[in-house]
Design a protein around this motif. Structure first.
Motif, PDB file in Angstrom:
ATOM      1  N   ASP A 130       5.274  10.065  -2.032  1.00 54.22           N
ATOM      2  CA  ASP A 130       4.849   9.156  -2.844  1.00 54.22           C
ATOM      3  C   ASP A 130       5.377   8.814  -4.297  1.00 54.22           C
ATOM      4  O   ASP A 130       4.727   8.537  -5.197  1.00 54.22           O
ATOM      5  CB  ASP A 130       3.094   9.139  -3.003  1.00 54.22           C
ATOM      6  N   GLY A 131       6.680   9.344  -4.351  1.00 53.85           N
ATOM      7  CA  GLY A 131       7.523   9.330  -5.509  1.00 53.85           C
ATOM      8  C   GLY A 131       8.918   9.474  -5.395  1.00 53.85           C
ATOM      9  O   GLY A 131       9.152  10.218  -4.315  1.00 53.85           O
ATOM     10  N   ALA A 132       9.755   9.530  -6.606  1.00 57.19           N
ATOM     11  CA  ALA A 132      11.141  10.076  -6.330  1.00 57.19           C
ATOM     12  C   ALA A 132      11.347  11.299  -6.107  1.00 57.19           C
ATOM     13  O   ALA A 132      12.260  11.607  -5.432  1.00 57.19           O
ATOM     14  CB  ALA A 132      11.670   9.579  -7.760  1.00 57.19           C
ATOM     15  N   MET A 133      10.668  12.442  -6.496  1.00 61.10           N
ATOM     16  CA  MET A 133      10.642  13.849  -6.491  1.00 61.10           C
ATOM     17  C   MET A 133      10.521  13.997  -4.997  1.00 61.10           C
ATOM     18  O   MET A 133      11.251  14.924  -4.274  1.00 61.10           O
ATOM     19  CB  MET A 133       9.566  14.536  -7.075  1.00 61.10           C
ATOM     20  N   GLU A 134       9.479  13.553  -4.181  1.00 63.11           N
ATOM     21  CA  GLU A 134       9.094  13.759  -2.881  1.00 63.11           C
ATOM     22  C   GLU A 134      10.132  13.173  -1.935  1.00 63.11           C
ATOM     23  O   GLU A 134      10.560  13.716  -0.821  1.00 63.11           O
ATOM     24  CB  GLU A 134       7.706  13.359  -2.612  1.00 63.11           C
ATOM     25  N   ALA A 135      10.499  12.144  -2.349  1.00 63.21           N
ATOM     26  CA  ALA A 135      11.802  11.141  -1.591  1.00 63.21           C
ATOM     27  C   ALA A 135      12.691  12.027  -1.677  1.00 63.21           C
ATOM     28  O   ALA A 135      13.589  12.230  -0.401  1.00 63.21           O
ATOM     29  CB  ALA A 135      11.932   9.810  -2.263  1.00 63.21           C
ATOM     30  N   ALA A 136      13.431  12.612  -2.431  1.00 63.72           N
ATOM     31  CA  ALA A 136      14.704  13.667  -2.691  1.00 63.72           C
ATOM     32  C   ALA A 136      14.492  14.826  -1.881  1.00 63.72           C
ATOM     33  O   ALA A 136      15.260  15.033  -1.313  1.00 63.72           O
ATOM     34  CB  ALA A 136      14.785  13.797  -4.127  1.00 63.72           C
ATOM     35  N   HIS A 153       0.868   4.042   2.414  1.00 60.28           N
ATOM     36  CA  HIS A 153       0.516   2.632   3.125  1.00 60.28           C
ATOM     37  C   HIS A 153       1.105   1.679   2.035  1.00 60.28           C
ATOM     38  O   HIS A 153       0.338   0.417   2.039  1.00 60.28           O
ATOM     39  CB  HIS A 153      -1.473   2.399   3.208  1.00 60.28           C
ATOM     40  N   THR A 154       1.919   1.861   1.408  1.00 58.44           N
ATOM     41  CA  THR A 154       2.413   0.642   0.767  1.00 58.44           C
ATOM     42  C   THR A 154       4.247   0.701   0.911  1.00 58.44           C
ATOM     43  O   THR A 154       4.703   1.786   1.113  1.00 58.44           O
ATOM     44  CB  THR A 154       2.276   1.025  -0.799  1.00 58.44           C
ATOM     45  N   PRO A 155       4.814  -0.482   1.001  1.00 55.36           N
ATOM     46  CA  PRO A 155       6.137  -0.521   1.341  1.00 55.36           C
ATOM     47  C   PRO A 155       7.126  -0.020  -0.004  1.00 55.36           C
ATOM     48  O   PRO A 155       6.734  -0.491  -1.091  1.00 55.36           O
ATOM     49  CB  PRO A 155       6.376  -1.930   1.557  1.00 55.36           C
ATOM     50  N   SER A 156       7.854   0.862   0.275  1.00 57.94           N
ATOM     51  CA  SER A 156       8.782   1.540  -0.786  1.00 57.94           C
ATOM     52  C   SER A 156      10.413   1.888  -0.332  1.00 57.94           C
ATOM     53  O   SER A 156      10.314   1.988   1.096  1.00 57.94           O
ATOM     54  CB  SER A 156       8.361   2.629  -1.484  1.00 57.94           C
ATOM     55  N   LEU A 157      11.169   1.831  -1.151  1.00 51.23           N
ATOM     56  CA  LEU A 157      12.639   2.065  -0.675  1.00 51.23           C
ATOM     57  C   LEU A 157      13.256   2.917  -1.705  1.00 51.23           C
ATOM     58  O   LEU A 157      13.393   2.638  -2.756  1.00 51.23           O
ATOM     59  CB  LEU A 157      13.255   0.698  -0.326  1.00 51.23           C
ATOM     60  N   GLY A 164      22.894  13.229  -6.286  1.00 49.05           N
ATOM     61  CA  GLY A 164      21.635  13.693  -5.929  1.00 49.05           C
ATOM     62  C   GLY A 164      20.575  12.774  -6.668  1.00 49.05           C
ATOM     63  O   GLY A 164      19.291  13.189  -6.705  1.00 49.05           O
ATOM     64  N   LYS A 165      21.051  11.720  -7.608  1.00 52.90           N
ATOM     65  CA  LYS A 165      19.945  11.137  -8.249  1.00 52.90           C
ATOM     66  C   LYS A 165      19.346  10.321  -7.461  1.00 52.90           C
ATOM     67  O   LYS A 165      19.757   9.465  -6.640  1.00 52.90           O
ATOM     68  CB  LYS A 165      20.581  10.371  -9.593  1.00 52.90           C
ATOM     69  N   VAL A 166      17.878  10.055  -7.655  1.00 47.66           N
ATOM     70  CA  VAL A 166      17.166   9.216  -6.789  1.00 47.66           C
ATOM     71  C   VAL A 166      16.584   8.012  -7.446  1.00 47.66           C
ATOM     72  O   VAL A 166      16.306   8.184  -8.620  1.00 47.66           O
ATOM     73  CB  VAL A 166      15.883  10.094  -6.116  1.00 47.66           C
ATOM     74  N   ALA A 167      16.707   6.878  -7.015  1.00 44.09           N
ATOM     75  CA  ALA A 167      16.226   5.703  -7.471  1.00 44.09           C
ATOM     76  C   ALA A 167      15.151   5.169  -6.656  1.00 44.09           C
ATOM     77  O   ALA A 167      15.232   5.149  -5.331  1.00 44.09           O
ATOM     78  CB  ALA A 167      17.064   4.774  -8.067  1.00 44.09           C
ATOM     79  N   THR A 168      14.041   4.398  -7.216  1.00 52.42           N
ATOM     80  CA  THR A 168      13.206   3.796  -6.431  1.00 52.42           C
ATOM     81  C   THR A 168      13.693   2.140  -6.266  1.00 52.42           C
ATOM     82  O   THR A 168      13.898   1.472  -7.394  1.00 52.42           O
ATOM     83  CB  THR A 168      11.758   3.948  -6.779  1.00 52.42           C
ATOM     84  N   PHE A 169      13.472   1.581  -5.315  1.00 52.24           N
ATOM     85  CA  PHE A 169      13.574  -0.078  -5.213  1.00 52.24           C
ATOM     86  C   PHE A 169      12.397  -0.567  -4.474  1.00 52.24           C
ATOM     87  O   PHE A 169      11.822   0.026  -3.533  1.00 52.24           O
ATOM     88  CB  PHE A 169      14.762  -0.269  -4.433  1.00 52.24           C
ATOM     89  N   THR A 170      11.891  -1.413  -5.239  1.00 53.53           N
ATOM     90  CA  THR A 170      10.756  -2.384  -4.903  1.00 53.53           C
ATOM     91  C   THR A 170      11.214  -3.488  -3.914  1.00 53.53           C
ATOM     92  O   THR A 170      11.657  -4.643  -4.493  1.00 53.53           O
ATOM     93  CB  THR A 170       9.919  -2.801  -5.877  1.00 53.53           C
ATOM     94  N   PRO A 171      11.005  -3.316  -2.619  1.00 54.01           N
ATOM     95  CA  PRO A 171      11.487  -4.638  -1.578  1.00 54.01           C
ATOM     96  C   PRO A 171      10.679  -5.658  -1.877  1.00 54.01           C
ATOM     97  O   PRO A 171       9.580  -5.575  -1.984  1.00 54.01           O
ATOM     98  CB  PRO A 171      11.413  -3.737  -0.290  1.00 54.01           C
ATOM     99  N   SER A 172      11.240  -6.943  -1.679  1.00 57.79           N
ATOM    100  CA  SER A 172      10.757  -8.103  -1.780  1.00 57.79           C
ATOM    101  C   SER A 172      10.637  -8.730  -0.330  1.00 57.79           C
ATOM    102  O   SER A 172      11.607  -8.331   0.578  1.00 57.79           O
ATOM    103  CB  SER A 172      11.685  -9.299  -2.462  1.00 57.79           C
ATOM    104  N   PRO A 173       9.590  -9.202   0.177  1.00 58.03           N
ATOM    105  CA  PRO A 173       9.622  -9.560   1.693  1.00 58.03           C
ATOM    106  C   PRO A 173      10.566 -10.669   1.881  1.00 58.03           C
ATOM    107  O   PRO A 173      10.754 -11.303   1.087  1.00 58.03           O
ATOM    108  CB  PRO A 173       7.988 -10.104   1.471  1.00 58.03           C
TER     109      PRO A 173
END
Length: 247
Positions: A130-136, A153-157, A164-173
């Motif tokens: 549920d965040g960049a740390m866990e995604a990494a 239960h929310t869309p994320s990418l 090793g740097k992680v970024a979050t992208f909010t997808p558009s439908p």
């Protein structure tokens, strides 16, 4: 291959029907169901039967924590609402449906992709990404270039570069996202059966395995019927409310 990725169906017939019809209209070649087929919704048997039919045509399917809960007597890790619904679900499944759940795997791999319900570092512990740390942490736990998971239960990418740097992208439908081979990726399509981001429309994604392009979708469905069926089944009213409001 155009792969439809659906997760957290949560016994919501109306949402599942809408997403499967949407994927068919877009000529999906195959389907992957990432767990939590049951829980929260009023149609667990129908959803399992439908997924079983897709598996007979080659679809992939995983076990989620609510699916496992149907098989367990000790559900102390679940909140009271989830425990109540899981027990109700157990009483409303037949032996064939229960045995199907029992045989589900925790993960599978396809080409450069790993599919799990919750995370890659310990799929059986159901910890959230549920965040960049866990995604990494999840991406570092596998050699797969792309990880698909549900549970949230929310869309994320998320994507991770060579440093090793992680970024979050909010997808558009309805907008195709090219997944560069120069990065690692973790995609969460969002929930088919119980979105929680303030938008009640069902979520799923289509992945082009040749072009490495991922498209997220929001699919409106008959939330009123789904919520009324939850109430009619004697399930908690909060679950019906959540379907209407998506939160």
């Amino acid at each position: 291959m155009l792969l439809a990725v659906l997760t957290d169906l949560h016994a919501n017939r109306e949402a599942v029907e809408a997403c499967l019809a949407h994927a068919k209209e877009r000529a999906a070649d195959q389907y992957a169901f990432l767990g939590d087929l049951v829980g929260y919704g009023a149609d667990p048997g129908w959803v399992i039967d439908t997924v079983m039919a897709y598996v007979n045509r080659g679809a992939y399917v995983l076990m989620g924590n609510h699916d496992l809960g149907v098989l367990q007597d000790d559900r102390k890790d679940m909140n009271p609402t989830a425990r109540f619904v899981v027990e109700w679900t157990r009483q409303n499944l037949n032996e064939v449906q229960t045995n199907f759940i029992r045989e589900l795997p925790m993960q599978f791999e396809l080409d450069q992709c790993l599919f799990v319900h919750a995370n890659a570092w310990a799929p059986e512990r159901w910890e959230y990404v549920d965040g960049a740390m866990e995604a990494a942490r999840s991406m570092r736990a596998t050699n797969a270039q792309i990880t698909f998971c549900g549970h949230v239960h929310t869309p994320s990418l998320y994507h991770m570069n060579h440093a090793g740097k992680v970024a979050t992208f909010t997808p558009s439908p309805d907008v195709s996202v090219p997944l560069s081979k120069l990065r690692r990726w973790l995609a969460q399509p969002g929930s088919v059966g119980q979105p929680r981001d303030g938008n009640p429309a069902a979520c799923y994604a289509l992945f082009d395995t040749q072009q490495l392009e991922l498209t997220f979708f929001r699919v409106p469905y008959d939330t009123e019927t789904a919520s009324q069926k939850v109430l009619a089944a004697g399930l908690p009213a909060s679950l019906a409310h959540r379907l209407i409001h998506g939160a």
